[in-house]
Design a protein around this motif. Structure first.
Motif, PDB file in Angstrom:
ATOM      1  N   ILE A 170       0.501   4.412   2.038  1.00 34.32           N
ATOM      2  CA  ILE A 170       1.736   4.364   1.259  1.00 34.32           C
ATOM      3  C   ILE A 170       1.908   2.937   0.754  1.00 34.32           C
ATOM      4  N   GLY A 171       1.895   2.781  -0.564  1.00 34.67           N
ATOM      5  CA  GLY A 171       2.090   1.477  -1.170  1.00 34.67           C
ATOM      6  C   GLY A 171       3.246   1.510  -2.147  1.00 34.67           C
ATOM      7  N   HIS A 172       3.448   0.408  -2.826  1.00 34.48           N
ATOM      8  CA  HIS A 172       4.543   0.296  -3.791  1.00 34.48           C
ATOM      9  C   HIS A 172       4.092  -0.476  -5.027  1.00 34.48           C
ATOM     10  N   VAL A 173       4.745  -0.227  -6.122  1.00 35.09           N
ATOM     11  CA  VAL A 173       4.509  -0.990  -7.343  1.00 35.09           C
ATOM     12  C   VAL A 173       5.051  -2.400  -7.135  1.00 35.09           C
ATOM     13  N   ILE A 174       4.200  -3.401  -7.340  1.00 40.22           N
ATOM     14  CA  ILE A 174       4.649  -4.782  -7.180  1.00 40.22           C
ATOM     15  C   ILE A 174       4.684  -5.541  -8.503  1.00 40.22           C
ATOM     16  N   ARG A 175       4.111  -4.934  -9.549  1.00 38.66           N
ATOM     17  CA  ARG A 175       4.122  -5.615 -10.850  1.00 38.66           C
ATOM     18  C   ARG A 175       3.886  -4.595 -11.960  1.00 38.66           C
ATOM     19  N   ILE A 176       4.659  -4.697 -13.024  1.00 39.95           N
ATOM     20  CA  ILE A 176       4.439  -3.908 -14.239  1.00 39.95           C
ATOM     21  C   ILE A 176       3.985  -4.888 -15.307  1.00 39.95           C
ATOM     22  N   ASP A 177       2.777  -4.716 -15.821  1.00 39.37           N
ATOM     23  CA  ASP A 177       2.252  -5.717 -16.739  1.00 39.37           C
ATOM     24  C   ASP A 177       2.769  -5.502 -18.168  1.00 39.37           C
ATOM     25  N   ASN A 178       2.283  -6.313 -19.083  1.00 44.56           N
ATOM     26  CA  ASN A 178       2.778  -6.310 -20.459  1.00 44.56           C
ATOM     27  C   ASN A 178       2.523  -4.992 -21.179  1.00 44.56           C
ATOM     28  N   THR A 214      -0.123  -1.964  -7.884  1.00 46.91           N
ATOM     29  CA  THR A 214       0.429  -1.695  -6.560  1.00 46.91           C
ATOM     30  C   THR A 214      -0.077  -2.721  -5.543  1.00 46.91           C
ATOM     31  N   ASN A 215       0.445  -2.630  -4.332  1.00 45.21           N
ATOM     32  CA  ASN A 215      -0.014  -3.517  -3.264  1.00 45.21           C
ATOM     33  C   ASN A 215      -1.056  -2.847  -2.371  1.00 45.21           C
ATOM     34  N   ILE A 216      -1.703  -1.783  -2.865  1.00 50.11           N
ATOM     35  CA  ILE A 216      -2.741  -1.092  -2.093  1.00 50.11           C
ATOM     36  C   ILE A 216      -4.087  -1.752  -2.373  1.00 50.11           C
ATOM     37  N   PRO A 217      -4.704  -2.392  -1.377  1.00 49.64           N
ATOM     38  CA  PRO A 217      -5.969  -3.097  -1.608  1.00 49.64           C
ATOM     39  C   PRO A 217      -7.183  -2.183  -1.494  1.00 49.64           C
ATOM     40  N   LYS A 218      -8.196  -2.478  -2.265  1.00 48.94           N
ATOM     41  CA  LYS A 218      -9.434  -1.695  -2.267  1.00 48.94           C
ATOM     42  C   LYS A 218     -10.090  -1.707  -0.891  1.00 48.94           C
ATOM     43  N   GLU A 219     -10.036  -2.828  -0.222  1.00 46.96           N
ATOM     44  CA  GLU A 219     -10.677  -2.953   1.086  1.00 46.96           C
ATOM     45  C   GLU A 219     -10.152  -1.911   2.070  1.00 46.96           C
ATOM     46  N   VAL A 220      -8.850  -1.699   2.080  1.00 47.78           N
ATOM     47  CA  VAL A 220      -8.256  -0.720   2.995  1.00 47.78           C
ATOM     48  C   VAL A 220      -8.623   0.697   2.567  1.00 47.78           C
ATOM     49  N   PHE A 221      -8.576   0.957   1.253  1.00 43.93           N
ATOM     50  CA  PHE A 221      -8.965   2.281   0.755  1.00 43.93           C
ATOM     51  C   PHE A 221     -10.397   2.601   1.168  1.00 43.93           C
ATOM     52  N   ASP A 222     -11.315   1.654   0.985  1.00 43.68           N
ATOM     53  CA  ASP A 222     -12.724   1.898   1.301  1.00 43.68           C
ATOM     54  C   ASP A 222     -12.934   2.177   2.784  1.00 43.68           C
ATOM     55  N   LYS A 223     -12.183   1.481   3.637  1.00 44.90           N
ATOM     56  CA  LYS A 223     -12.342   1.673   5.082  1.00 44.90           C
ATOM     57  C   LYS A 223     -11.883   3.051   5.529  1.00 44.90           C
ATOM     58  N   ILE A 279       8.946 -12.548   2.875  1.00 45.05           N
ATOM     59  CA  ILE A 279       8.090 -11.461   3.346  1.00 45.05           C
ATOM     60  C   ILE A 279       7.856 -10.475   2.201  1.00 45.05           C
ATOM     61  N   PRO A 280       6.622 -10.345   1.736  1.00 48.82           N
ATOM     62  CA  PRO A 280       6.360  -9.395   0.654  1.00 48.82           C
ATOM     63  C   PRO A 280       6.393  -7.958   1.146  1.00 48.82           C
ATOM     64  N   ARG A 281       6.567  -7.046   0.216  1.00 53.94           N
ATOM     65  CA  ARG A 281       6.528  -5.621   0.551  1.00 53.94           C
ATOM     66  C   ARG A 281       5.124  -5.285   1.075  1.00 53.94           C
ATOM     67  N   GLN A 282       5.050  -4.608   2.231  1.00 51.40           N
ATOM     68  CA  GLN A 282       3.776  -4.283   2.858  1.00 51.40           C
ATOM     69  C   GLN A 282       3.433  -2.804   2.660  1.00 51.40           C
ATOM     70  N   PHE A 283       2.134  -2.521   2.501  1.00 49.89           N
ATOM     71  CA  PHE A 283       1.690  -1.132   2.479  1.00 49.89           C
ATOM     72  C   PHE A 283       1.585  -0.618   3.915  1.00 49.89           C
ATOM     73  N   LYS A 284       1.563   0.708   4.067  1.00 48.06           N
ATOM     74  CA  LYS A 284       1.374   1.324   5.378  1.00 48.06           C
ATOM     75  C   LYS A 284       0.172   2.244   5.293  1.00 48.06           C
ATOM     76  N   ALA A 285      -0.650   2.221   6.322  1.00 49.86           N
ATOM     77  CA  ALA A 285      -1.881   3.012   6.284  1.00 49.86           C
ATOM     78  C   ALA A 285      -2.102   3.740   7.598  1.00 49.86           C
ATOM     79  N   THR A 286      -2.484   5.019   7.489  1.00 51.17           N
ATOM     80  CA  THR A 286      -2.946   5.806   8.623  1.00 51.17           C
ATOM     81  C   THR A 286      -4.262   6.452   8.201  1.00 51.17           C
ATOM     82  N   LYS A 287      -4.854   7.246   9.093  1.00 56.05           N
ATOM     83  CA  LYS A 287      -6.096   7.940   8.737  1.00 56.05           C
ATOM     84  C   LYS A 287      -5.870   9.020   7.685  1.00 56.05           C
TER      85      LYS A 287
END
Length: 257
Positions: free
Chosen positions: A166-174, A180-189, A154-162
Motif C-alpha cells: 500500500i503506497g501513496h501518491v507523493i508527487r504529480i508531475d507537470n 508514488t512512494n512504492i520502490p521497485k526494490e520492494v516490489f521485486d522482493k 517524517i515522510p509518508r511511508q508505504f506498507k508491505a506484506t506478502k
C-alpha cells in the motif's frame, strides 16, 4: 570543482534568484551555479526535497547544494550544513534536509552566531556567502559547530506484506502523471509473478516499460528512472482524469497460489 546547485520556491519573476547568485559570484566569480528549479510549490518543503533527492546523486561528489525553502519561517531553527553521500547541503533547519535520505547524515553543522545576521533575505545574506566559500574549498566546520540532530520531518511511508503493498501518491508531475512512494526494490522482493496495480477505479495486471506501451488514453504503470512506481494516462492528465491527488492510495495486490 566549485559547483553549486540552487533550489528554491522563488519563481523567476522577481530579483531573488539573481540576487543570491550575484552574492555568491561576488565572492568567487569562477563558481559554476546550476539551477535545479525555482518553481517549487510555494512553502512546499516535501516538493523541494523530492526534486533534490531525485537528482543530487547525478552531480559530482563534492557538489554544494543550496536549498532555499521557508528560510524566514518561525519553524526554522537556525541554518545548517550537512554532508550526505559526499555531497554538501546548506539550508534552513526546518526539516527539508531531513527528507533527502532515510538515514542521518554523516556530518551536521549548525552555523554559529558570528555568521548569522538579522535579515529578511537570509538565503542571500547568510547561506549564499557560506555556499560560495564552501564550494571554493572551505569546510562547513569553519562556520559552526556540530549539531547532534537536525530537525526532522517524517515522510509518508508505504506498507508491505506478502499479499499487498500500500503506497501513496507523493508527487504529480507537470504532465499529470502520478509518482508514488512504492520502490521497485520492494516490489521485486515480494513479487510472486501475478499481481494487479489498483488506483482509483482502475486496475492493471501488468507493468509497462514506458508511457507509449499503451495507446493514447489508456492507463499505464511502470517503475520510473528513480525506481518509484509511476501511474497515469498516456497523452492525458492522469490526476484529473483518474480523480487522484497527492496522498491518494495506490495498491499492488499479489496473487498468492
Amino acid at each position: 570543482m566549485a559547483l553549486i546547485t540552487f533550489t528554491s520556491d522563488f519563481g523567476d519573476a522577481d530579483y531573488y534568484v539573481p540576487a543570491v547568485k550575484a552574492k555568491m559570484l561576488s565572492i568567487n566569480p569562477q563558481l559554476n551555479i546550476v539551477d535545479i528549479t525555482h518553481k517549487i510549490n510555494i512553502y512546499d518543503i516535501a516538493h523541494a526535497a523530492f526534486v533534490l533527492k531525485a537528482i543530487y546523486k547525478d552531480f559530482p561528489k563534492g557538489t554544494v547544494h543550496l536549498v532555499a525553502m521557508n528560510s524566514t519561517s518561525a519553524s526554522t531553527e537556525g541554518y545548517i550544513g550537512i554532508k550526505l553521500e559526499e555531497h554538501i547541503f546548506l539550508g534552513p533547519n526546518n526539516g527539508v534536509l531531513s527528507l533527502l535520505s532515510d538515514y542521518d547524515p554523516g556530518i551536521c553543522v549548525l552555523f554559529s552566531e558570528m555568521h548569522i545576521k538579522e535579515s529578511t533575505f537570509p538565503v542571500k545574506d547568510i547561506l549564499a556567502p557560506i555556499a560560495a566559500k564552501v564550494a571554493s574549498g572551505a569546510a562547513i566546520h569553519d562556520f559552526g559547530g556540530p549539531l547532534m540532530q537536525i530537525k526532522k520531518m517524517i515522510p509518508r511511508q508505504f506498507k508491505a506484506t506478502k499479499k499487498q503493498i500500500i503506497g501513496h501518491v507523493i508527487r504529480i508531475d507537470n504532465y499529470g502523471n502520478l509518482i508514488t512512494n512504492i520502490p521497485k526494490e520492494v516490489f521485486d522482493k515480494l513479487n510472486p509473478g501475478k499481481y494487479n496495480v489498483e488506483f482509483g477505479r482502475e486496475s492493471i495486471n501488468r507493468l509497462h516499460k514506458t508511457y507509449d506501451n499503451v495507446d493514447s488514453g489508456d492507463c499505464f504503470a511502470f517503475f520510473n528512472s528513480i525506481e518509484l512506481l509511476e501511474i497515469g494516462i498516456n497523452h492525458g492528465h492522469g490526476a484529473d482524469l483518474l480523480g487522484l491527488r497527492h496522498d491518494s492510495p495506490v495498491f499492488i495486490n499479489y496473487e498468492i497460489e
